[in-house]
Design a protein around this motif. Structure first.
Motif, mmCIF file in Angstrom:
data_model
loop_
_atom_site.group_PDB
_atom_site.id
_atom_site.type_symbol
_atom_site.label_atom_id
_atom_site.label_comp_id
_atom_site.label_asym_id
_atom_site.label_seq_id
_atom_site.Cartn_x
_atom_site.Cartn_y
_atom_site.Cartn_z
ATOM 1 N N LEU A 83 0.830 -1.198 0.000
ATOM 2 C CA LEU A 83 0.000 0.000 0.000
ATOM 3 C C LEU A 83 0.870 1.256 0.000
ATOM 4 O O LEU A 83 0.566 2.247 -0.681
ATOM 5 N N ARG A 84 1.964 1.209 0.742
ATOM 6 C CA ARG A 84 2.881 2.359 0.772
ATOM 7 C C ARG A 84 3.597 2.514 -0.574
ATOM 8 O O ARG A 84 3.848 3.647 -1.019
ATOM 9 N N TYR A 85 3.936 1.403 -1.233
ATOM 10 C CA TYR A 85 4.568 1.488 -2.552
ATOM 11 C C TYR A 85 3.659 2.227 -3.536
ATOM 12 O O TYR A 85 4.102 3.093 -4.304
ATOM 13 N N ALA A 86 2.359 1.832 -3.505
ATOM 14 C CA ALA A 86 1.410 2.438 -4.442
ATOM 15 C C ALA A 86 1.103 3.895 -4.089
ATOM 16 O O ALA A 86 0.818 4.713 -4.969
ATOM 17 N N SER A 87 1.177 4.236 -2.790
ATOM 18 C CA SER A 87 0.863 5.595 -2.350
ATOM 19 C C SER A 87 2.010 6.561 -2.614
ATOM 20 O O SER A 87 1.786 7.769 -2.798
ATOM 21 N N ASN A 88 3.241 6.029 -2.633
ATOM 22 C CA ASN A 88 4.417 6.888 -2.835
ATOM 23 C C ASN A 88 5.287 6.330 -3.963
ATOM 24 O O ASN A 88 6.433 5.912 -3.727
ATOM 25 N N PRO A 89 4.783 6.302 -5.191
ATOM 26 C CA PRO A 89 5.519 5.648 -6.285
ATOM 27 C C PRO A 89 6.795 6.368 -6.701
ATOM 28 O O PRO A 89 7.665 5.771 -7.333
ATOM 29 N N THR A 90 6.940 7.647 -6.345
ATOM 30 C CA THR A 90 8.139 8.391 -6.753
ATOM 31 C C THR A 90 9.254 8.330 -5.725
ATOM 32 O O THR A 90 10.336 8.886 -5.956
ATOM 33 N N CYS A 91 9.001 7.669 -4.598
ATOM 34 C CA CYS A 91 10.028 7.563 -3.550
ATOM 35 C C CYS A 91 11.212 6.746 -4.070
ATOM 36 O O CYS A 91 11.032 5.684 -4.673
ATOM 37 N N ASN A 92 12.429 7.216 -3.835
ATOM 38 C CA ASN A 92 13.627 6.558 -4.364
ATOM 39 C C ASN A 92 13.778 5.125 -3.836
ATOM 40 O O ASN A 92 14.221 4.231 -4.559
ATOM 41 N N SER A 93 13.421 4.899 -2.573
ATOM 42 C CA SER A 93 13.597 3.560 -1.993
ATOM 43 C C SER A 93 12.576 2.564 -2.532
ATOM 44 O O SER A 93 12.706 1.367 -2.309
ATOM 45 N N TYR A 94 11.529 3.058 -3.238
ATOM 46 C CA TYR A 94 10.498 2.166 -3.788
ATOM 47 C C TYR A 94 10.629 2.000 -5.300
ATOM 48 O O TYR A 94 9.774 1.375 -5.936
ATOM 49 N N LYS A 95 11.655 2.560 -5.912
ATOM 50 C CA LYS A 95 11.710 2.644 -7.366
ATOM 51 C C LYS A 95 11.717 1.280 -8.062
ATOM 52 O O LYS A 95 11.322 1.171 -9.225
ATOM 53 N N ASP A 96 12.164 0.210 -7.352
ATOM 54 C CA ASP A 96 12.214 -1.117 -7.972
ATOM 55 C C ASP A 96 11.009 -1.985 -7.619
ATOM 56 O O ASP A 96 10.941 -3.145 -8.044
ATOM 57 N N GLU A 97 10.075 -1.455 -6.827
ATOM 58 C CA GLU A 97 8.908 -2.236 -6.403
ATOM 59 C C GLU A 97 7.841 -2.225 -7.495
ATOM 60 O O GLU A 97 7.570 -1.179 -8.111
ATOM 61 N N ALA A 98 7.214 -3.391 -7.717
ATOM 62 C CA ALA A 98 6.286 -3.553 -8.838
ATOM 63 C C ALA A 98 5.102 -2.601 -8.767
ATOM 64 O O ALA A 98 4.730 -1.977 -9.779
ATOM 65 N N LEU A 99 4.490 -2.453 -7.588
ATOM 66 C CA LEU A 99 3.319 -1.579 -7.479
ATOM 67 C C LEU A 99 3.708 -0.108 -7.618
ATOM 68 O O LEU A 99 2.924 0.702 -8.150
ATOM 69 N N ALA A 100 4.895 0.254 -7.138
ATOM 70 C CA ALA A 100 5.346 1.641 -7.311
ATOM 71 C C ALA A 100 5.557 1.938 -8.798
ATOM 72 O O ALA A 100 5.161 3.007 -9.292
ATOM 73 N N ILE A 101 6.168 1.001 -9.503
ATOM 74 C CA ILE A 101 6.366 1.171 -10.946
ATOM 75 C C ILE A 101 5.027 1.282 -11.668
ATOM 76 O O ILE A 101 4.833 2.122 -12.556
ATOM 77 N N HIS A 102 4.056 0.415 -11.275
ATOM 78 C CA HIS A 102 2.742 0.408 -11.931
ATOM 79 C C HIS A 102 2.032 1.749 -11.748
ATOM 80 O O HIS A 102 1.506 2.329 -12.721
ATOM 81 N N TYR A 103 1.994 2.283 -10.513
ATOM 82 C CA TYR A 103 1.266 3.542 -10.272
ATOM 83 C C TYR A 103 2.035 4.739 -10.833
ATOM 84 O O TYR A 103 1.432 5.750 -11.198
ATOM 85 N N LYS A 104 3.337 4.643 -10.904
ATOM 86 C CA LYS A 104 4.111 5.742 -11.477
ATOM 87 C C LYS A 104 3.898 5.844 -12.982
ATOM 88 O O LYS A 104 3.798 6.946 -13.539
ATOM 89 N N GLU A 105 3.778 4.685 -13.652
ATOM 90 C CA GLU A 105 3.643 4.675 -15.113
ATOM 91 C C GLU A 105 2.195 4.798 -15.574
ATOM 92 O O GLU A 105 1.924 5.426 -16.605
ATOM 93 N N HIS A 106 1.251 4.170 -14.854
ATOM 94 C CA HIS A 106 -0.137 4.110 -15.341
ATOM 95 C C HIS A 106 -1.091 5.046 -14.602
ATOM 96 O O HIS A 106 -2.110 5.457 -15.177
ATOM 97 N N SER B 94 -4.641 8.442 -6.135
ATOM 98 C CA SER B 94 -4.562 7.655 -4.906
ATOM 99 C C SER B 94 -4.804 6.183 -5.240
ATOM 100 O O SER B 94 -5.645 5.865 -6.097
ATOM 101 N N PRO B 95 -4.099 5.285 -4.590
ATOM 102 C CA PRO B 95 -4.255 3.862 -4.918
ATOM 103 C C PRO B 95 -5.617 3.322 -4.510
ATOM 104 O O PRO B 95 -6.168 3.696 -3.473
ATOM 105 N N ASP B 96 -6.177 2.471 -5.350
ATOM 106 C CA ASP B 96 -7.432 1.784 -5.067
ATOM 107 C C ASP B 96 -7.162 0.283 -5.254
ATOM 108 O O ASP B 96 -7.199 -0.230 -6.368
#
Length: 603
Positions: A527-550, A555-557
């Motif tokens: 949930l935190r990955y999806a909420s903060n997709p631009t955070c440097n420490s989350y840059k390799d996480e799948a959900l962070a990548i998904h919300y950053k690109e799409h 806000s994540p749902d």
């Protein structure tokens, strides 16, 4: 088991203490007047954290002192544990159904055996180490019976002249585990270990380390019942790994101060044997038997040790002891046969169960083998076989005696134990498939031993005795539970394989974890990955990548679904790979399968 029976046992024995939730007021801890489910949950979680810290600190200190290495230190550290839980089992062999009347108090009629399950508890790993180190002590206890037929071997060594005029009798220690003095038990175990230090495998530890671990394991006697915290104030947990060793050594200390010092109590020391709390011996009269066991009890400084003695009323009476019935004839002949308690359920592995035929054959054959070992004559062997016949027929075995001569079909060349270097575990599907796999391995002389595991069991389908109860999350403002779509599942579920669906685009992600679904653990991280997709420490996480690109700026749902649970790490990762390949989740990072393959090869 009905909860009221466990509640009655906890309230009536005086062995356990309820620990109410507390809060600090003016620097003083005071009980909360009206505790809520949340306050109970926080209290239990706080106790888990405290015990984990104690166990990890003790083990880290030991590893540093003995230079055991970082790998060993990390392997036995604990995390995501749970407190032991209590349940009780009715002692059916001590339940007199004829005494029940309309106004009977069943809680008084039913004698129960309290079990505190320590699986997954904070002290489980330290308990395992203590058990591994101390188990060889049992070889130095002359009264200890290694199995349920050792006593027959001892009695067979006596001549008819030595047995003549005696009767076989048995005795049962009353509530052995809860009547054990913990500090006295630890001292007895360590003293016996010091006597036989050369025969112990300490694995780089010192006896003082085992003493410290044993003290932490035995004194951390906290458990949960009905989501409330209790403490066992007296004795050992029945369900803790080193408890049987502690109980056996403690009673042996009393025996060596009495029976093995004053030999007039026994015709010969070999006739007395004890399997934890069940003892058997021979005596000329009931008074002599009672004096023998009372002499052992008198050595208990706390006066808690008591015996229930079973002595024959005539020479024709058999006395049950550890799966056998024994009597000594007037001429000094030893007679024995197989015994199964009348109140014991006639249930074993059913013939229609989803197990390989070889397993069923071995189950039937082992019952007959046990009956044969237990019997002293052809007539008594036939009586013992009839007991097994009834058990197997009741479980669907056609003509059960056929399994005595049953031979499984073999083919190919058998390999020696040295040649069978690899064990291959496969799910059992059918006799035909299993036979083809086994024949192929033997024909090709592959160094493999195949073990076929049974398929789905009833406990996998009916995982709860109260399946319609929905657990209620006790965490205030929980962010995870409202998003879980699986029925009767909350965020406390441990070792999950899960699916996370993005409701904004209906794409999904599959993952697994050894932790729980809780909002500050695995799903909370997603949930935190999806909420903060631009955070440097989350840059390799799948959900962070998904919300950053799409879905940039949205806000994540998310919606969570439990696909399964599995405590074994390797199996859980294999299941995760299975779901990834079959469901083809769009959000998953393709590198995960490569990492999984590398993990399996290293394992």
């Amino acid at each position: 088991m009905q909860p009221w029976m466990t509640t009655h046992h906890i309230d009536s024995t005086g062995v356990y203490q309820f620990l109410p939730p507390t809060r600090k007021q003016n620097g003083v801890l005071k009980p909360i007047s009206t505790p809520t489910p949340t306050s109970y949950h926080r209290q239990i979680k706080s106790m888990i954290t405290l015990l984990e810290e104690k166990c990890n600190k003790l083990w880290s200190d030991i590893c540093d002192k003995r230079q055991l290495g970082s790998d060993v230190k990390e392997y036995f550290k604990v995390h995501t544990t749970q407190l032991p839980t209590m349940y009780v089992l009715i002692k059916t062999h001590k339940f007199n159904i004829s005494a029940i009347t309309e106004n009977s108090d069943l809680s008084r009629l039913c004698k129960v055996r309290p079990i505190v399950s320590c699986c997954g508890s904070p002290t489980e790993k330290l308990a395992w180490i203590c058990t591994k180190v101390l188990s060889s002590l049992l070889d130095h206890i002359p009264s200890h019976l290694r199995d349920t037929h050792s006593h027959l071997e001892r009695l067979k060594q006596l001549s008819p002249g030595e047995l003549r005029g005696h009767s076989f009798c048995s005795a049962d220690v009353t509530s052995l585990y809860t009547n054990i003095n913990i500090q006295g038990c630890i001292e007895d175990v360590i003293n016996l270990a010091a006597e036989h230090l050369d025969s112990l495998q300490l694995f780089g530890l010192e006896l003082v380390d085992v003493h410290e671990m044993l003290e932490l394991v035995f004194t951390s006697s906290y458990f949960v019942f009905d989501r409330k915290l209790y403490q066992q104030m007296l004795g050992l947990f029945m369900g803790c790994k080193p408890s049987p060793i502690g109980a056996i050594v403690r009673v042996y200390t009393f025996e060596r101060r009495s029976l093995y010092i004053d030999p007039h109590y026994l015709p010969t020391s070999s006739v007395y044997g004890r399997y934890v709390d069940d003892a058997g011996t021979i005596a000329k009269s009931e008074d002599q038997a009672r004096n023998l066991f009372n002499r052992i009890a008198d050595e208990d400084p706390d006066g808690h040790l008591g015996w229930e003695i079973d002595y024959p009323s005539s020479t024709d009476q058999f006395i049950p002891f550890l799966g056998t019935q024994i009597r000594i004839s007037e001429e000094g002949g030893l007679e024995s046969k197989y015994y199964r308690k009348e109140q014991k359920k006639q249930i074993t592995l059913n013939f229609k169960s989803h197990h390989p035929m070889k397993t069923k054959v071995e189950v039937a054959r082992n019952f007959y083998k046990t009956a044969n070992i237990s019997s002293s004559s052809p007539e008594l062997t036939e009586e013992s076989y009839k007991v097994v016949d009834r058990l197997l027929v009741n479980n669907g075995y056609p003509d059960p005696r056929q399994f005595l001569e049953f031979r499984m079909e073999n083919s190919g060349v058998r390999l020696s134990a040295e040649q069978r270097s690899v064990t291959l575990k496969l799910p059992y599907m059918s006799e035909e498939i299993s036979s083809k796999i086994t024949k192929f391995i033997r024909r090709k002389k592959l160094p493999i031993t195949v073990v076929f595991l049974p398929g789905i069991k009833l406990k996998d389908l009916f995982c709860s005795s109260r399946p319609h109860d929905k657990r209620h999350c006790t965490i205030s403002s929980c962010q995870i539970c409202p998003k879980i779509t699986t029925e009767r599942v909350d965020c406390s579920k441990i070792c999950p394989i899960y699916r996370i669906t993005c409701n904004l685009c209906c794409q999904f992600y599959v993952g697994e974890s050894s932790r729980s679904l809780h909002d500050d653990e695995r799903l909370g991280e997603h949930l935190r990955y999806a909420s903060n997709p631009t955070c440097n420490s989350y840059k390799d996480e799948a959900l962070a990548i998904h919300y950053k690109e799409h879905h940039p700026g949205l806000s994540p749902d998310l919606m969570f679904e439990l696909l399964g649970t599995e405590s074994n790490t390797i199996i859980r990762k294999v299941l995760e790979a299975h779901f990834i390949f079959t469901l083809k989740p769009e959000i998953n990072n393709k590198e995960e399968c490569t990492l999984l393959q590398r993990f399996l090869l290293q394992s």
